[in-house]
Scaffold this motif. Structure first.
Motif, PDB file in Angstrom:
ATOM      1  N   VAL A  56       0.833  -1.202   0.000  1.00  0.00           N
ATOM      2  CA  VAL A  56       0.000   0.000   0.000  1.00  0.00           C
ATOM      3  C   VAL A  56       0.874   1.261   0.000  1.00  0.00           C
ATOM      4  CG1 VAL A  56      -1.924   1.187   1.146  1.00  0.00           C
ATOM      5  CG2 VAL A  56      -1.702  -1.291   1.358  1.00  0.00           C
ATOM      6  N   SER A  57       0.469   2.244  -0.810  1.00  0.00           N
ATOM      7  CA  SER A  57       1.132   3.556  -0.830  1.00  0.00           C
ATOM      8  C   SER A  57       0.518   4.452   0.240  1.00  0.00           C
ATOM      9  CB  SER A  57       0.898   4.263  -2.165  1.00  0.00           C
ATOM     10  OG  SER A  57       1.459   3.568  -3.219  1.00  0.00           O
ATOM     11  N   ALA A  58       1.098   5.618   0.382  1.00  0.00           N
ATOM     12  CA  ALA A  58       0.532   6.623   1.282  1.00  0.00           C
ATOM     13  C   ALA A  58      -0.809   7.105   0.725  1.00  0.00           C
ATOM     14  CB  ALA A  58       1.498   7.788   1.415  1.00  0.00           C
ATOM     15  N   MET A  59      -1.716   7.496   1.627  1.00  0.00           N
ATOM     16  CA  MET A  59      -3.077   7.841   1.199  1.00  0.00           C
ATOM     17  C   MET A  59      -3.133   9.151   0.426  1.00  0.00           C
ATOM     18  SD  MET A  59      -5.059   6.709   4.640  1.00  0.00           S
ATOM     19  CE  MET A  59      -5.969   5.173   4.512  1.00  0.00           C
ATOM     20  N   THR A 106      -0.525  12.241   0.379  1.00  0.00           N
ATOM     21  CA  THR A 106       0.219  12.368   1.640  1.00  0.00           C
ATOM     22  C   THR A 106       1.728  12.527   1.435  1.00  0.00           C
ATOM     23  OG1 THR A 106      -1.470  11.125   2.818  1.00  0.00           O
ATOM     24  CG2 THR A 106       0.719  11.203   3.830  1.00  0.00           C
ATOM     25  N   THR A 107       2.292  11.825   0.436  1.00  0.00           N
ATOM     26  CA  THR A 107       3.753  11.941   0.238  1.00  0.00           C
ATOM     27  C   THR A 107       4.124  13.383  -0.109  1.00  0.00           C
ATOM     28  OG1 THR A 107       3.816   9.639  -0.441  1.00  0.00           O
ATOM     29  CG2 THR A 107       5.741  10.968  -0.985  1.00  0.00           C
ATOM     30  N   ASN A 108       3.330  14.011  -0.959  1.00  0.00           N
ATOM     31  CA  ASN A 108       3.590  15.426  -1.271  1.00  0.00           C
ATOM     32  C   ASN A 108       3.460  16.286  -0.008  1.00  0.00           C
ATOM     33  OD1 ASN A 108       3.829  14.617  -3.892  1.00  0.00           O
ATOM     34  ND2 ASN A 108       1.871  15.435  -4.571  1.00  0.00           N
ATOM     35  N   GLY A 160       3.800   8.342   5.872  1.00  0.00           N
ATOM     36  CA  GLY A 160       2.624   8.210   4.997  1.00  0.00           C
ATOM     37  C   GLY A 160       2.229   6.752   4.820  1.00  0.00           C
ATOM     38  N   GLU A 161       3.206   5.933   4.480  1.00  0.00           N
ATOM     39  CA  GLU A 161       2.921   4.505   4.258  1.00  0.00           C
ATOM     40  C   GLU A 161       2.687   3.768   5.576  1.00  0.00           C
ATOM     41  OE1 GLU A 161       4.810   6.151   2.123  1.00  0.00           O
ATOM     42  OE2 GLU A 161       4.049   5.488   0.168  1.00  0.00           O
ATOM     43  N   MET A 162       3.370   4.196   6.648  1.00  0.00           N
ATOM     44  CA  MET A 162       3.147   3.548   7.943  1.00  0.00           C
ATOM     45  C   MET A 162       1.689   3.753   8.375  1.00  0.00           C
ATOM     46  SD  MET A 162       5.710   1.926   9.026  1.00  0.00           S
ATOM     47  CE  MET A 162       7.405   1.650   8.525  1.00  0.00           C
ATOM     48  N   GLY A 177       4.552   0.170   0.613  1.00  0.00           N
ATOM     49  CA  GLY A 177       5.358   0.332  -0.593  1.00  0.00           C
ATOM     50  C   GLY A 177       6.424   1.378  -0.352  1.00  0.00           C
ATOM     51  N   PHE A 178       7.428   1.448  -1.245  1.00  0.00           N
ATOM     52  CA  PHE A 178       8.332   2.607  -1.313  1.00  0.00           C
ATOM     53  C   PHE A 178       9.411   2.618  -0.226  1.00  0.00           C
ATOM     54  CE2 PHE A 178       8.110   7.469  -0.286  1.00  0.00           C
ATOM     55  CZ  PHE A 178       9.068   7.837  -1.208  1.00  0.00           C
ATOM     56  N   LEU A 179       9.184   1.884   0.896  1.00  0.00           N
ATOM     57  CA  LEU A 179      10.103   1.997   2.033  1.00  0.00           C
ATOM     58  C   LEU A 179      11.044   0.808   2.130  1.00  0.00           C
ATOM     59  CD1 LEU A 179       7.650   3.111   4.873  1.00  0.00           C
ATOM     60  CD2 LEU A 179       8.637   4.477   3.017  1.00  0.00           C
ATOM     61  N   GLY A 213      12.659   5.720  -4.255  1.00  0.00           N
ATOM     62  CA  GLY A 213      12.351   6.675  -5.323  1.00  0.00           C
ATOM     63  C   GLY A 213      10.859   6.909  -5.400  1.00  0.00           C
ATOM     64  N   ARG A 214      10.449   8.135  -5.744  1.00  0.00           N
ATOM     65  CA  ARG A 214       9.030   8.462  -5.830  1.00  0.00           C
ATOM     66  C   ARG A 214       8.321   7.462  -6.737  1.00  0.00           C
ATOM     67  NH1 ARG A 214       6.463  13.185  -4.130  1.00  0.00           N
ATOM     68  NH2 ARG A 214       4.706  11.817  -4.495  1.00  0.00           N
ATOM     69  N   GLU A 215       7.114   7.166  -6.413  1.00  0.00           N
ATOM     70  CA  GLU A 215       6.302   6.159  -7.128  1.00  0.00           C
ATOM     71  C   GLU A 215       6.920   4.769  -7.016  1.00  0.00           C
ATOM     72  OE1 GLU A 215       3.408   7.233  -8.082  1.00  0.00           O
ATOM     73  OE2 GLU A 215       3.990   9.300  -7.686  1.00  0.00           O
ATOM     74  N   GLY A 216       7.676   4.547  -5.952  1.00  0.00           N
ATOM     75  CA  GLY A 216       8.418   3.291  -5.821  1.00  0.00           C
ATOM     76  C   GLY A 216       7.613   2.101  -5.333  1.00  0.00           C
ATOM     77  N   SER A 217       6.332   2.291  -5.061  1.00  0.00           N
ATOM     78  CA  SER A 217       5.552   1.169  -4.515  1.00  0.00           C
ATOM     79  C   SER A 217       5.354   0.023  -5.502  1.00  0.00           C
ATOM     80  CB  SER A 217       4.181   1.648  -4.043  1.00  0.00           C
ATOM     81  OG  SER A 217       4.329   2.545  -2.981  1.00  0.00           O
ATOM     82  N   ASP A 218       5.273   0.357  -6.780  1.00  0.00           N
ATOM     83  CA  ASP A 218       5.168  -0.715  -7.779  1.00  0.00           C
ATOM     84  C   ASP A 218       6.399  -1.617  -7.682  1.00  0.00           C
ATOM     85  OD1 ASP A 218       2.928   0.577  -8.667  1.00  0.00           O
ATOM     86  OD2 ASP A 218       3.724   1.157 -10.624  1.00  0.00           O
TER      87      ASP A 218
HETATM   88  N1  ASP Z   1       3.901   7.282  -1.797  1.00  0.00           N
HETATM   89  C1  ASP Z   1       5.051   7.285  -2.653  1.00  0.00           C
HETATM   90  C2  ASP Z   1       4.907   8.368  -3.706  1.00  0.00           C
HETATM   91  O1  ASP Z   1       3.856   8.984  -3.781  1.00  0.00           O
HETATM   92  C3  ASP Z   1       5.312   5.967  -3.285  1.00  0.00           C
HETATM   93  C4  ASP Z   1       4.240   5.527  -4.255  1.00  0.00           C
HETATM   94  O2  ASP Z   1       3.121   6.013  -4.241  1.00  0.00           O
HETATM   95  O3  ASP Z   1       4.505   4.634  -5.054  1.00  0.00           O
HETATM   96  O4  ASP Z   1       5.834   8.602  -4.432  1.00  0.00           O
END
Ligand code: ASP
Ligand code: MG
Length: 423
Positions: free
Chosen positions: A40-43, A46-48, A124-126, A186-188, A200-205
């Motif tokens: 799961v990513s941040a809601m 939230t990361t921003n 965010g992810e926690m 994700g991401f952590l 890296g940003r968008e790293g949850s995939d």
């Molecule tokens: N929350 C992180 C981001 O927004 C990781 C992700 O969403 O994949 O970059």
């Protein structure tokens, strides 16, 4: 129950409010007959929002720090309240995280920006995983909350850490047993000694791909707000259709040319173990989506369109119109590398070479100045690079109609054009 995992990834948009969390939980409940890892990513955004907190710390802006933390806290409180009501055991861990986040929101002595970033951004992810895990338990699911900072082992390259697959595999296999649902951020990640890092940003995939790789999962599903992968961005191209299947190889090609399909880094571990990746809609969860797997390049076979705006086309020739030869090219590429620009397309003639590059107000003037030392330099700005994979005449014409073509390059499967669009 089988002991083969599937890995589901839910991004920020899929858990952006209480209704979204309920929807995600329903999808999980409907698929929980086999062991599942849920990344799961941040809601929402939230990361921003946490990046604003970090920027406030860096600039020592106390009032922004105070207000930006409050934004993150209030946003999550509303969701928790709506899902669980005002008194529920989950509140104590959520409030505990808020307190921890507040106490950590300060730059430590000798701490670098990247370390501070990775220490804070993970809240965010926690928070999102605590909430999803608690909600699944509420729905009667055998859910286990996992801590990516204890399982995903990385080097210390903050904000873009590299995963150590061997060490990660040992830890994951011990903690993640094939039973029920395991919810993980994700991401952590973290270094071996436990210093938080991020991928890296968008790293949850990518986290989903890592988990699938180390667990030899049967499948990864990325649940999105689109029905699957389309043949082009519908905001830019007419008549795009949804793809049923894409080969790993083709997905990497498309990503290389700038399609926002799935990052090549995510594909690579899956390709190595031939683990299929499905992109599915969390809005319409019974639809098949798009499958990325070994096999035919595209089903249905049809042209795919990619647009990259804001290109500068740089044309270099030698002063005496001598042929451009290897030693010139090697010098040119060294200059690109030194300045830090990447070439999207190049074409050679006997006495000149042209390069389409993303325009950048700082780097491109530096580059032009450096190149003028050795070459005659011409450049054109405000151009657009179009790439058509698996092109046909109609596809090529539909792009040519968009403006004046400056450069065209055709290979067996790929047609590229740099053009000046007419609005
Ligand atoms: N929350 C992180 C981001 O927004 C990781 C992700 O969403 O994949 O970059
Ligand atoms: Mg996100």
């Amino acid at each position: 129950m089988s002991d083969v995992f599937r890995v589901y990834k839910f991004g920020g948009a899929s858990v952006k409010d209480a209704a979204a969390v309920r929807n995600v939980s329903e999808i999980i409940v409907n698929h929980a007959e086999e062991p599942l890892v849920v990344v799961v990513s941040a809601m929402g955004k939230t990361t921003n929002a946490l990046e604003t907190v970090i920027a406030a710390i860096m600039s020592k802006d106390e009032s922004l720090l105070h207000s930006s933390i409050q934004v993150v806290i209030d946003f999550h409180r509303v969701i928790v309240e709506e899902l669980f009501g005002a008194s529920h055991p989950v509140w104590s861990s959520i409030e505990g995280m808020f307190t921890e986040m507040r106490s950590q929101a300060t730059l430590r002595v000798d701490e670098k920006y990247g370390e501070l970033y990775d220490r804070l951004i993970g809240f965010g992810e926690m928070l999102s995983t605590q909430i999803v895990d608690a909600y699944l338990k509420e729905m009667g699911i055998d859910s286990t909350w996992q801590n990516a900072q204890e399982l995903i082992v990385t080097n210390a390259d903050h904000r873009r850490a590299t995963v150590d697959f061997e060490k990660t595999e040992i830890r994951v296999r011990e903690a993640v047993t094939p039973k029920g649902v395991h919810v993980i951020q994700g991401f952590l990640g973290a270094t071996e000694s436990g210093k938080p890092t991020t991928l890296g940003r968008e790293g949850s995939d990518y986290t989903a791909a890592v988990m699938a790789f180390v667990l030899n999962a049967a499948e990864v599903c990325i649940w999105k707000d689109v029905p699957g992968v389309l043949t082009g961005d519908p905001k830019v191209f007419d008549d795009v259709i949804q793809l049923q299947t894409i080969s790993f190889r083709e997905a990497i090609e498309l990503a290389y040319y700038g399609a926002s399909v799935i990052h090549p880094k995510t594909i690579q571990p899956l390709q190595r173990k031939e683990i299929p990746l499905r992109v599915r809609s969390f809005v319409n969860p019974t639809a098949p989506g798009t499958s990325i797997q070994q096999g035919k390049s595209l089903v249905p076979m049809s042209p795919c369109f990619i647009r990259k705006g804001n290109q500068v086309l740089i044309t270099l020739s030698t002063r005496d119109l001598a042929f451009i030869v290897e030693n010139h090219l090697s010098k040119i590429y060294q200059t690109f590398h030194k300045i830090g620009v990447a070439v999207n397309l190049m074409q050679n003639s006997a006495v000149s070479s042209s390069f389409s590059i993303n325009n950048d107000p700082i780097l491109i003037p530096q580059l032009l100045e450096e190149l003028r030392g050795d070459f005659t330099v011409k450049h054109n700005e405000d151009l657009t690079l179009y790439t058509i994979r698996h092109y046909d005449a109609a596809a090529v014409n539909s792009i040519k109609n968009r403006g004046e073509v400056f450069l065209e390059q055709v290979t067996r499967h790929t047609h590229q054009m740099v053009l000046k669009e007419v609005q």
